[in-house]
Design an enzyme around this catalytic site. Structure first.
Site, PDB file in Angstrom:
ATOM      1  CG  HIS A  50      -3.482 -19.056  20.311  1.00 42.58           C
ATOM      2  ND1 HIS A  50      -3.723 -18.848  18.968  1.00 42.58           N
ATOM      3  CD2 HIS A  50      -3.207 -20.385  20.427  1.00 42.58           C
ATOM      4  CE1 HIS A  50      -3.616 -19.995  18.317  1.00 42.58           C
ATOM      5  NE2 HIS A  50      -3.288 -20.939  19.173  1.00 42.58           N
ATOM      6  CD  GLU A  51      -1.020 -22.020  23.275  1.00 43.28           C
ATOM      7  OE1 GLU A  51      -1.886 -22.923  23.225  1.00 43.28           O
ATOM      8  OE2 GLU A  51      -0.083 -21.958  22.475  1.00 43.28           O
ATOM      9  CG  HIS A  54      -6.105 -23.972  21.761  1.00 44.12           C
ATOM     10  ND1 HIS A  54      -6.835 -24.364  20.664  1.00 44.12           N
ATOM     11  CD2 HIS A  54      -4.997 -23.343  21.270  1.00 44.12           C
ATOM     12  CE1 HIS A  54      -6.212 -23.991  19.550  1.00 44.12           C
ATOM     13  NE2 HIS A  54      -5.097 -23.364  19.896  1.00 44.12           N
TER      14      HIS A  54
END
Length: 258
Positions: A50-51, A54
Site C-alpha cells: 500500500h505504502e 503511494h
C-alpha cells in the site's frame, strides 16, 4: 536512488509463505497459531505494498525524494508514520478484526505538478488493497478451494475481508484519509484551508462513528454484501477470525456452505 527490495520485506514474505504452508498442511500443533502468523505477516506485506504504491506513483509524478527516503525498498521501518502505517493496523486486526487504513508516506507535494497526479498518488494505496481483495477472493469465485483445508480457506476469507475494509475505509472522503486526498486537489484553496485542521482527527472520527450501533450495523452489512459478491460467505470470514484468535480456542464443528 535505493530501489533494492529490503531484507525485512523478504523476511516478511518468507514468514507468510511458511505459515501459509503450515496452515495448508496442518503441520502446526495449534492451527490457530499458524493462521495468526499467516494473517499478520500477509497483512503487513499488504501494508508495505500500500505504502509502496503511494511512493512509486509519487516518483512517476515528479517526487524523486521518495527514493532517498527508502520508500521504494518496501521496508516498513522506512515509512514516515511507522506507528500509523504498521503498528496500529496490526493492533486493530488483532483487537477487532478490521483493516485499519495506514498513515501515508511523506510525499513532497510541491514537486508534483497537476491535480490528476496528486489524486493518483492518493488513490494508489487503496487501489492496491482493492486489487489484493480481488486476488484473494478469486480462488473462491473460481471454485479453486473445493477440498482445500478448512483453516486455510477461512484464513484466506478473513484476509480478503481485511483488504475490503481497508479499501473502503481508505476511500472515504474524510480529511486525513486517502479518499479525501483524491478529492483535495480539485477543491478551491479556501475549502482546502478550511478542511486542513481536521486532517489529524479524520481517522479517529471514522472509528468513533463505527462505535455507533446503527452506523456499525450499516458498515458491516455493506462489507457482508461485498464479500458475498466476491464469493466469500460470512461464515468463512467469521471462522477465519476465530482461527486467528487462537488464544480463545479454535472453532469446532466448522460448517462451510457450498
Amino acid at each position: 536512488m535505493n530501489r533494492q527490495v529490503s531484507p525485512v520485506f523478504l523476511g516478511l514474505v518468507t514468514v507468510m509463505g511458511v505459515s501459509a504452508w503450515g496452515v495448508w498442511a496442518d503441520y502446526a500443533a495449534n492451527t490457530g497459531v499458524a493462521v495468526f502468523l499467516f494473517v499478520v505477516s500477509a497483512w503487513i506485506v499488504s501494508l508495505c505494498l500500500h505504502e509502496y504504491a503511494h511512493a512509486r506513483t509519487a516518483l512517476h509524478g515528479g517526487d524523486i525524494s521518495v527514493g532517498a527516503k527508502g520508500y521504494l525498498t518496501l521496508n516498513p521501518l522506512k515509512y514516515t508514520h511507522a506507528l500509523l502505517s504498521i503498528v496500529l493496523p496490526v493492533v486493530f486486526v488483532i483487537m477487532g478484526g478490521i483493516g485499519l487504513p495506514g498513515g501515508a508516506v511523506f510525499i513532497e507535494r510541491d514537486r508534483v505538478r497537476g491535480r490528476l497526479k496528486h489524486s493518483l498518488i492518493s488513490a494508489a494505496g487503496p487501489l492496491v488493497n482493492a486489487a489484493l481483495a480481488l486476488a484473494l477472493a478469486a480462488p473462491f469465485l473460481l471454485g479453486l478451494l473445493d477440498g482445500a483445508p478448512i483453516a486455510f480457506r477461512c484464513a484466506l476469507a478473513f484476509l480478503a475481508m481485511l483488504q475490503v475494509t481497508a479499501a473502503i475505509l481508505n476511500f472515504l472522503p474524510v480529511p486525513g484519509l486517502d479518499g479525501y486526498g483524491v478529492l483535495e486537489p480539485w477543491l478551491s484553496p479556501r475549502a482546502r484551508r478550511q478542511m486542513e485542521p481536521f486532517a489529524p482527527f479524520g481517522l479517529l472520527a471514522v472509528f468513533a462513528c463505527l462505535w455507533i450501533p446503527e452506523v456499525n450495523a450499516v458498515f458491516w452489512s455493506g462489507i457482508d454484501t461485498v464479500m458475498e459478491a466476491l464469493g466469500v460467505s460470512w461464515q468463512e470470514v467469521a471462522y477465519g477470525l476465530e482461527y486467528f484468535r487462537f488464544w480463545e480456542g479454535e472453532p469446532r464443528n466448522v460448517f462451510i456452505p457450498r
